[in-house]
Design an enzyme around this catalytic site. Structure first.
Site, PDB file in Angstrom:
ATOM      1  N   CYS A  48     -43.904  43.630 -23.200  1.00  0.00           N
ATOM      2  CA  CYS A  48     -44.035  45.078 -23.140  1.00  0.00           C
ATOM      3  C   CYS A  48     -44.152  45.631 -24.566  1.00  0.00           C
ATOM      4  O   CYS A  48     -43.338  45.315 -25.426  1.00  0.00           O
ATOM      5  CB  CYS A  48     -42.817  45.661 -22.444  1.00  0.00           C
ATOM      6  N   GLU A  49     -45.165  46.430 -24.797  1.00  0.00           N
ATOM      7  CA  GLU A  49     -45.380  46.932 -26.156  1.00  0.00           C
ATOM      8  C   GLU A  49     -44.360  47.993 -26.555  1.00  0.00           C
ATOM      9  O   GLU A  49     -44.247  48.319 -27.730  1.00  0.00           O
ATOM     10  CB  GLU A  49     -46.790  47.491 -26.306  1.00  0.00           C
ATOM     11  N   HIS A  50     -43.620  48.528 -25.606  1.00  0.00           N
ATOM     12  CA  HIS A  50     -42.651  49.580 -25.927  1.00  0.00           C
ATOM     13  C   HIS A  50     -41.338  49.016 -26.453  1.00  0.00           C
ATOM     14  O   HIS A  50     -40.714  49.614 -27.337  1.00  0.00           O
ATOM     15  CB  HIS A  50     -42.376  50.444 -24.694  1.00  0.00           C
ATOM     16  N   HIS A  51     -40.893  47.887 -25.898  1.00  0.00           N
ATOM     17  CA  HIS A  51     -39.603  47.327 -26.309  1.00  0.00           C
ATOM     18  C   HIS A  51     -39.709  45.868 -26.749  1.00  0.00           C
ATOM     19  O   HIS A  51     -38.711  45.274 -27.136  1.00  0.00           O
ATOM     20  CB  HIS A  51     -38.592  47.425 -25.155  1.00  0.00           C
ATOM     21  N   GLN A  69     -48.647  47.025 -18.359  1.00  0.00           N
ATOM     22  CA  GLN A  69     -49.262  46.396 -17.187  1.00  0.00           C
ATOM     23  C   GLN A  69     -50.551  47.091 -16.774  1.00  0.00           C
ATOM     24  O   GLN A  69     -51.514  46.443 -16.342  1.00  0.00           O
ATOM     25  CB  GLN A  69     -48.262  46.373 -16.028  1.00  0.00           C
ATOM     26  N   HIS A 105     -40.301  43.757 -14.980  1.00  0.00           N
ATOM     27  CA  HIS A 105     -40.218  44.140 -16.390  1.00  0.00           C
ATOM     28  C   HIS A 105     -38.783  44.081 -16.876  1.00  0.00           C
ATOM     29  O   HIS A 105     -37.910  44.778 -16.354  1.00  0.00           O
ATOM     30  CB  HIS A 105     -40.774  45.565 -16.572  1.00  0.00           C
ATOM     31  N   CYS A 121     -37.601  45.238 -19.512  1.00  0.00           N
ATOM     32  CA  CYS A 121     -37.155  46.505 -20.099  1.00  0.00           C
ATOM     33  C   CYS A 121     -36.535  47.412 -19.044  1.00  0.00           C
ATOM     34  O   CYS A 121     -35.746  48.310 -19.366  1.00  0.00           O
ATOM     35  CB  CYS A 121     -38.300  47.218 -20.820  1.00  0.00           C
TER      36      CYS A 121
END
Length: 198
Positions: free
Chosen positions: A87-90, A128, A156, A158
């Site tokens: 996941c690019e956010h976390h 995703q 996920h 996250c």
């Protein structure tokens, strides 16, 4: 896809990433000189390069390398393709399976290339939704079939390990082009990927 040997990694990049991991581990309060942690920055540096190796691969070239002229024009489905991404956010993993179908228009592609395309795009920092779109558009633009369909189901970390901490949630995304935009073709595809044909 086999794990790369140490010799295949760019030594300078590995050293740079390793130093950054060492600093992060120290900032988190861990003793980087402790026996169990001493080699962790190096291992983490190699792991991150492996998990993001898709940046260095050309998915369209992979497809073009295994395209064959063929008159077959019925649906081709590769389902339950395992996928692992970040996941690019976390920068926490998400994982699950992809189902990919296409209807040829003069060319077919080697079946092993479909999972490879999934891997190339998954081995990047992703969301995703974009992963689904990337796979769909690559096949559509390169193979130029009558239609393409992609469905991804993933869990996920996250959401599971932090934040809302929902361990049983699954996210489903889908994309359809060409013939799969017709409800009857889409319905057949969705029926086949959920069917137990064994």
């Amino acid at each position: 896809m086999p794990y790369k040997n140490f010799e295949e990694y760019n030594i300078q990049v590995t050293d740079d990433i390793q130093e950054k991991f060492k600093s992060i581990i120290s900032d988190l309060g861990e003793d980087t000189a402790r026996e169990g942690i001493q080699k962790t920055p190096e291992r983490a540096a190699k792991a991150m390069q492996f998990l993001t190796q898709g940046y260095n691969q050309d998915p369209a070239e992979i497809l073009r390398g295994a395209m064959f002229k063929e008159d077959y024009d019925d649906m081709v489905i590769v389902k339950d393709i395992e996928l692992y991404s970040l996941c690019e956010h976390h920068m926490l993993p998400f994982f699950g399976k992809a189902h990919v179908a296409y209807i040829p228009d003069g060319h077919i592609v080697g079946l092993s290339k479909i999972p490879r395309i999934v891997d190339v795009f998954a081995r990047r920092m992703q969301v995703q939704e974009r992963l689904t779109h990337d796979i769909l558009e690559c096949i559509n633009n390169t193979l130029k079939p009558q239609g393409v369909a992609v469905v991804i189901e993933a869990s996920h970390m996250c959401m599971m390990m932090r934040g809302v901490q929902k361990q049983n949630s699954v996210t489903t995304t889908s994309g359809f082009r060409g013939q799969f935009e017709k409800i009857e073709t889409r319905t057949e595809f969705l029926r086949l990927i959920t069917a137990d044909l064994g």
